[in-house]
Write an enzyme that holds these catalytic residues in place. Structure first.
Site, PDB file in Angstrom:
ATOM      1  N   GLU A 263       0.834  -1.207   0.000  1.00  0.00           N
ATOM      2  CA  GLU A 263       0.000   0.000   0.000  1.00  0.00           C
ATOM      3  C   GLU A 263       0.862   1.247   0.000  1.00  0.00           C
ATOM      4  O   GLU A 263       1.913   1.271   0.647  1.00  0.00           O
ATOM      5  CB  GLU A 263      -0.919  -0.002   1.237  1.00  0.00           C
ATOM      6  CG  GLU A 263      -2.003  -1.044   1.110  1.00  0.00           C
ATOM      7  CD  GLU A 263      -3.036  -0.980   2.242  1.00  0.00           C
ATOM      8  OE1 GLU A 263      -3.080   0.023   2.977  1.00  0.00           O
ATOM      9  OE2 GLU A 263      -3.798  -1.937   2.355  1.00  0.00           O
ATOM     10  N   HIS A 286      -8.280   1.455   1.290  1.00  0.00           N
ATOM     11  CA  HIS A 286      -8.065   1.172   2.727  1.00  0.00           C
ATOM     12  C   HIS A 286      -8.821   2.211   3.578  1.00  0.00           C
ATOM     13  O   HIS A 286      -8.241   2.922   4.391  1.00  0.00           O
ATOM     14  CB  HIS A 286      -6.575   1.153   3.084  1.00  0.00           C
ATOM     15  CG  HIS A 286      -6.320   0.483   4.413  1.00  0.00           C
ATOM     16  ND1 HIS A 286      -5.155  -0.183   4.707  1.00  0.00           N
ATOM     17  CD2 HIS A 286      -7.091   0.350   5.535  1.00  0.00           C
ATOM     18  CE1 HIS A 286      -5.206  -0.662   5.945  1.00  0.00           C
ATOM     19  NE2 HIS A 286      -6.382  -0.341   6.469  1.00  0.00           N
TER      20      HIS A 286
HETATM   21  C1  MLT Z   1      -6.973  -0.554  11.573  1.00  0.00           C
HETATM   22  O1  MLT Z   1      -5.939  -1.207  11.763  1.00  0.00           O
HETATM   23  O2  MLT Z   1      -7.817  -0.409  12.461  1.00  0.00           O
HETATM   24  C2  MLT Z   1      -7.173   0.169  10.270  1.00  0.00           C
HETATM   25  O3  MLT Z   1      -6.471  -0.455   9.261  1.00  0.00           O
HETATM   26  C3  MLT Z   1      -6.837   1.591  10.475  1.00  0.00           C
HETATM   27  C4  MLT Z   1      -6.710   2.439   9.234  1.00  0.00           C
HETATM   28  O4  MLT Z   1      -7.490   2.397   8.331  1.00  0.00           O
HETATM   29  O5  MLT Z   1      -5.795   3.230   9.168  1.00  0.00           O
END
Ligand code: MLT
Length: 320
Positions: A263, A286
């Site tokens: 990513e 994401h």
């Molecule tokens: C998480 O680990 O809770 C998420 O991936 C957080 C995010 O989107 O940054």
């Protein structure tokens, strides 16, 4: 106490930290060398991050300055070099469970979007194409089977929502979730059975070595050719090349991805992953945790961790 927030963070959380007496520096653009320098120069005791990566050199610089605690404003800690933090005696804490509903909502959204091909419908309409015949072939969700891989908090929230759609529910997990079984009528099965029987498989396991390519060619081959795979957990859990091949070759109905094997960083603007070009794969950026509701809850939890630390109480949610 000095707190450096090196990511986007809800304003009420910043205000609350200031009310507690913290000296807060907020700079969402910090990353890599600039973050390392800021950790050293601000002499922060607490560093708060979300997508920003915290690498070994940043932690080493932090140790030589004043860093005691890194708070991940999210559930996963895979963006932080936890072994390096441990080596330097720096605690790492996360905010588990605070964004579960938001992630579940996105997973359900991807499931519905795939079934009705909402993205392709929209793209065609924008191109001036009317194609009711092609888009009238959905299976529908009622009576179909949802397989939840990892029935933790997020998996539970998805199962609750899928039950409202009258879906049959299966799960596989290393632990028995008897309470959820009783409440939702969800049935524990082997991973193999889940993959074979489900019309939609949704993944909710932590990232890391233990789950690396949990879903690869062999697992995808067990799935129904009409089934959908949803991944809102971590990119590495799915072998993207095997997934793209399965979708391109008609061995899988499609996939909904919010996460990717590689990513971009928080401030990078380019994304070249071939998996999103592979036909019926709907991708998001994401954003599973990115609702106002979830981010306020995460910020509140981060503030609670800061407050406990300031009061000399045990630091909540530490992972090392
Ligand atoms: C998480 O680990 O809770 C998420 O991936 C957080 C995010 O989107 O940054």
């Amino acid at each position: 106490m000095k707190v450096l927030i090196a990511d986007k963070f809800e304003k009420p959380g910043v205000e609350k930290m200031k009310t507690l007496g913290c000296q807060v520096t907020l700079d969402a653009d910090l990353q890599g060398d600039s973050l390392r320098d800021a950790v050293r120069d601000t002499k922060c005791q607490i560093l708060v991050v979300r997508s920003t990566k915290v690498t070994a050199d940043i932690l080493e610089a932090g140790k030589q300055a004043a860093l005691e605690l890194v708070i991940r404003a999210g559930a996963g800690v895979d963006t932080i070099d936890v072994p390096a933090a441990t080596k330097h005696g720096i605690r790492v804490a996360n905010c588990p469970g605070k964004n579960s509903v938001a992630v579940a909502e996105l997973a359900v959204g991807l499931m519905l979007a795939l079934d009705r091909r909402i993205v392709d419908n929209t793209v065609d309409l924008r191109r001036g194409v009317w194609n009711k015949k092609e888009y009238s072939k959905a299976l529908g969700l009622k009576g179909r089977t949802l397989g939840v891989v990892g029935l933790g908090r997020i998996g539970y929230e998805i199962a609750v929502r899928a039950k409202a759609f009258d879906m049959k529910l299966l799960y596989s997990d290393v632990i028995d979730q008897k309470q959820y079984e009783k409440e939702l009528g969800i049935r524990k099965v082997s991973m193999e059975q889940l993959l074979k029987e489900s019309d939609v498989v949704t993944l909710h396991v932590p990232g890391g070595d233990k789950t690396k390519h949990l879903i690869g060619g062999a697992q995808l081959a067990l799935m129904k050719p009409t089934a959908f795979l949803i991944n809102c957990s971590r990119g590495g859990v799915v072998d993207e090349k095997a997934l793209a091949d399965a979708v391109k070759n008609g061995k899988l109905g499609g996939a909904g991805l919010d996460v990717y094997e590689v990513e971009p960083g928080a401030n990078d603007k380019e994304f070249k992953d071939a998996v999103v070009q592979a036909g019926r794969i709907y991708g998001t950026h994401h954003i599973g945790a990115s609702t106002e509701e979830a981010q306020l809850a995460v910020a509140e939890e981060a503030v609670r961790i800061v407050e406990c630390t300031m009061k000399g109480q045990p630091v909540p949610n530490t992972v090392n």
